[in-house]
Design an enzyme around this catalytic site. Structure first.
Site, short mmCIF file in Angstrom:
data_model
loop_
_atom_site.label_atom_id
_atom_site.label_comp_id
_atom_site.label_asym_id
_atom_site.label_seq_id
_atom_site.Cartn_x
_atom_site.Cartn_y
_atom_site.Cartn_z
N ASP A 106 -5.63 -27.99 -57.26
CA ASP A 106 -5.72 -29.40 -56.87
C ASP A 106 -4.51 -30.12 -57.47
O ASP A 106 -3.85 -29.58 -58.37
CB ASP A 106 -7.03 -29.98 -57.40
CG ASP A 106 -7.17 -31.46 -57.08
OD1 ASP A 106 -6.93 -31.82 -55.92
OD2 ASP A 106 -7.49 -32.24 -58.00
N CYS B 10 -30.83 -1.08 -79.76
CA CYS B 10 -30.06 -0.46 -78.68
C CYS B 10 -30.29 -1.25 -77.40
O CYS B 10 -31.07 -2.20 -77.36
CB CYS B 10 -30.44 1.00 -78.48
SG CYS B 10 -32.12 1.24 -77.84
#
Length: 806
Positions: free
Chosen positions: A507, A104
């Site tokens: 860019d 868990c």
């Protein structure tokens, strides 16, 4: 001369060893440091009489060392470590480990917390979905074997990540789950059969005690074998002062069994819960089994990358072909790759022409043609003809290993929401235990016959694990899905930031264009020829990875000139000395800044680069670049979704505006230095925009780091990639749309999972506390809650597969 024997174990003492321990006033010889330590411990404990009363000699110090410790010390050997450990610098190491015994989120928290307290451990991140840990440590302060042993001391098993061994562990885990489910199911059906008889009236007959005893006998194996994982995990948590999700489960099962046994042996008219215990265990085990399968499936796409590298390779030597382990290959080895075989390491083709399939690694749908001199990547598949290759990179240094490390980092890094959920879950169990105690006390006074059943329901119905699973399962599924599409996620926050991005900044060169510039023309303005100017420029640009540098190198037929004292000005140009004289190559603005010189050249939107010294501009180079396929489609889709789009370029106005017009971008910035780009992004962020930056090249690295989420093209430089949160390996811009849509769906699923986890517990706990939820219903509810969270995350995988099929 008689041989001296060890006083502790009676083995001969080596002639050159002088070790002893003072026992009852007399120095006694010891054969090794192990015996010396044990004997000294006996004396320090005030037990020297041990040596008077012993009937045989003690085991050697070596025998006292557990087998596990001896095995872990092997991993400190540098020759062994080269297969799985990455060396960051002289002392800093990083390795991937597999943790066995994780059940868990509390187990993950305990391991991370425990290892971080060790001196020398820099960072630990554990992925709950894959049970894989990424550990960084300082070798000068702690050894890897110390880390592995520290994990074992808290009840878990850790070992270096190995795909074959992990598969073996997973198979063993699945088989154990199925065996336990089988035992709980078969015996549980028998228990239910007798329980139904008791409910039907046998409870008032002379058979009641007999049926109770039969159910007790049938339930005992379920408790001792099938439910064993719950008790082991709970005991481990209690020993370390933690409260994991198995603590209330183990407590509930124990209370039910003890209460039923008391009723059986005492002959009271109270209730027995053997059937509830059987159903508890069966439903919980079944739920965890499906959760295990679902978690593995969510990470399947990413895990498939691990299995791309073959275990064996054909090495070519003086004696001919030799089949060797891939782990034994060395840089410089020559390897033969036959058609259909996976390439074992990164390398350069020496002989042969063939097609190479890189689809699993980059998402490219078509094989790429490879010829001598070209680079091939480990894990890709040779299709047509035999290839002979020289090994350039092996093990953790290959491109595939780098991709896996980045992906692993993204899956183990915890966003703020996950960290909050883990903190809540860790305290949630303590709250449930206190609530269960209050409920038990209340119902004991109100209805003594119902207190145990209601308390059991409260203990079992809660599901803190669903809260901790809500985010990591969705992130693991999403990153695995995007990896299949060729979009590598390298940071845990990337998906959330991408989903919320409002402004996309691109860019130009290498992003909206192909980045494969071609030298169109060379204009000269002095006594140097175009070929000479090109050689000078190449000498300065040779060490750069910028597309302009690559285009210059490709255009130069001879390159015998070299430069010294070379300095790179990112986004502007290069300077260096050739034959003792300083030269410059770069943008017109860069040349003007360095020399004060200017020149007018007609370039019609093409990229312009100048070459000069301090007094003269010698040449102007004109470059052309093609618009990248899919660029306009991506920009239009972003604008349709209401996103703002900008282009920031270091190129001149005509070149930037030409590309912007071709792809449909109106907001254009040109002739920008890296500092200008950085300031532009900061300005957008100050206005409240969430910026996603897509770039390529050295000059983009600072801007990529500044944006909330950054994406580097797969052909970008290593600096840009290191600064990016995601990497588009395919270089196909439309695949970014898959990433954006997947990120939005991931955020939606995380919110759904968190809402379900909180809502379920808010409704289930009060309902159980007032007696509306039977124990067997509580077991189903708890299992269903965790399973629903994982199944919801798997929708990301299914959506991706449908898109891929289409």
């Amino acid at each position: 001369m008689s041989q001296t024997h060890c006083y502790h174990c009676d083995l001969p003492v080596p002639d050159n060893l002088n070790l002893c321990v003072t026992i009852e006033g007399k120095a006694q010889p010891m054969c090794c440091h192990g015996c010396q330590a044990v004997a000294q411990a006996i004396v320090d404990a005030g037990l020297p009489d041990f040596y008077k009363h012993r009937t045989s000699h003690a085991p050697t110090g070596q025998e006292l060392v557990p087998d596990f410790i001896q095995q872990t010390t092997v991993y400190d050997n540098p020759a062994i470590q080269k297969r799985f450990v990455r060396y960051e610098d002289e002392h800093i190491r990083e390795a991937a480990l597999i943790l066995e015994g994780i059940t868990c989120a509390a187990c993950v928290w305990l391991n991370e917390r425990h290892l971080r307290t060790l001196p020398g451990v820099i960072d630990v991140q554990v992925n709950y979905s894959t049970h894989r840990a990424r550990v960084r440590w300082d070798e000068s302060r702690i050894l890897l074997s110390d880390i592995l042993q520290a994990v074992s001391r808290i009840g878990y098993v850790a070992h270096p990540y190995d795909p074959a061994r992990q598969q073996e562990v997973l198979d063993r885990e699945r088989k154990q789950h199925l065996r336990r489910i089988g035992v709980a199911g078969v015996l549980g059906m028998q228990v239910m059969m007798f329980s139904i008889a008791l409910y039907a009236g046998a409870g008032d007959s002379e058979f009641k005690l007999l049926f109770y005893l039969i159910n007790f006998i049938l339930t005992t194996p379920i408790l001792l074998y099938a439910a064993q994982p719950f008790f082991k995990s709970a005991w481990r948590d209690v020993r370390h002062g933690q409260a994991g999700m198995d603590v209330p489960v183990a407590l509930g099962i124990s209370l039910a069994f003890v209460g039923s046994l008391w009723t059986t042996l005492s002959g009271n008219h109270g209730h027995v819960y053997y059937d509830s215990i059987a159903m508890f265990v069966f439903f919980l085990l079944t739920g965890r089994y499906f959760e295990l399968v679902a978690r593995q499936r969510s990470a399947q796409a990413a895990e498939s990358l691990v299995h791309l590298v073959p275990s064996m390779a054909t090495r070519l030597g003086a004696a001919g072909e030799e089949l060797v382990l891939v782990a034994d290959l060395l840089v410089g080895d020559r390897v033969l790759i036959r058609p259909g075989e996976n390439i074992p390491a990164d390398g350069t083709i020496l002989e042969g022409h063939s097609s190479v399939d890189e689809s699993l690694l980059t998402g490219e749908s078509y094989p790429l043609t490879k010829k001598p001199g070209q680079v091939v990547i480990a894990g890709t598949v040779n299709i047509d003809n035999p290839l002979k290759m020289q090994v350039d990179k092996i093990g953790v240094d290959t491109v595939l290993s780098h991709i896996l490390r980045l992906l692993e980092r993204a899956q183990t890094e915890k966003p703020a929401l996950t960290q909050l959920a883990d903190r809540v879950a860790s305290w949630f169990v303590f709250g449930v235990l206190l609530l269960a105690l209050g409920v038990a006390v209340y119902w004991w006074h109100v209805n003594p016959e119902a207190w145990l059943a209601i308390t059991l329901s409260v203990l079992v119905v809660t599901c803190p694990c669903a809260l901790s699973l809500a985010t990591p399962t969705a992130i693991t599924a999403a990153t695995s899905t995007l990896t299949r599409a060729g979009l590598l996620t390298t940071r845990g926050h990337a998906l959330e930031s991408l989903a919320r991005a409002t402004h996309f900044v691109f860019d130009k060169t290498g992003t909206l264009t192909d980045g494969r510039l071609r030298l169109l023309d060379t204009h000269t303005f002095a006594d140097l020829s175009p070929a000479d100017c090109l050689q000078y420029a190449v000498a300065l640009e040779r060490q750069s990875e910028h597309p302009i540098a690559r285009a210059l190198v490709e255009a130069c037929s001879k390159a015998g000139m070299s430069a010294s004292k070379v300095t790179n000005y990112p986004g502007a140009g290069m300077q260096g000395e050739i034959a003792g004289k300083r030269y410059f190559v770069g943008t017109p603005a860069f040349i003007s800044t360095q020399t004060g010189l200017k020149v007018n050249v007609e370039h019609e939107g093409n990229t312009l680069v100048l070459f000069a010294d301090a007094q003269t501009i010698y040449a102007a180079f004109l470059f052309a670049d093609e618009i990248r396929a899919g660029a306009r489609e991506l920009v239009e889709s972003l604008q349709e979704q209401g996103k703002s789009v900008s282009l920031l370029s270091g190129d001149h106005a005509l070149a930037a505006q030409r590309v912007a017009k071709a792809v449909g971008i109106e907001n254009v910035g040109y002739a920008l230095s890296p500092t200008d780009k950085l300031q532009a992004v900061k300005s957008l962020q100050e206005k409240g925009e969430i910026v996603a930056m897509i770039g390529d090249g050295v000059n983009d690295a600072p801007v990529l780091a500044q944006a909330q989420v950054s994406i580097a093209m797969g052909g970008g430089t290593q600096v840009a990639r290191a600064s990016a949160d995601m990497i588009l390996l395919t270089e196909q811009l439309p695949n970014l749309l898959i990433g954006i849509n997947t990120a939005r769906q991931t955020l939606k699923i995380i919110r759904q999972n968190v809402a379900w986890a909180i809502g379920y517990n808010l409704l289930a706990l009060p309902a159980a506390a007032v007696g509306w939820v039977a124990p067997w219903m509580a077991a189903i509810g708890m299992s269903f809650s965790s399973l629903l969270v994982v199944a919801n995350a798997l929708r990301l995988v299914r959506r991706s597969q449908k898109k891929t099929d289409n």
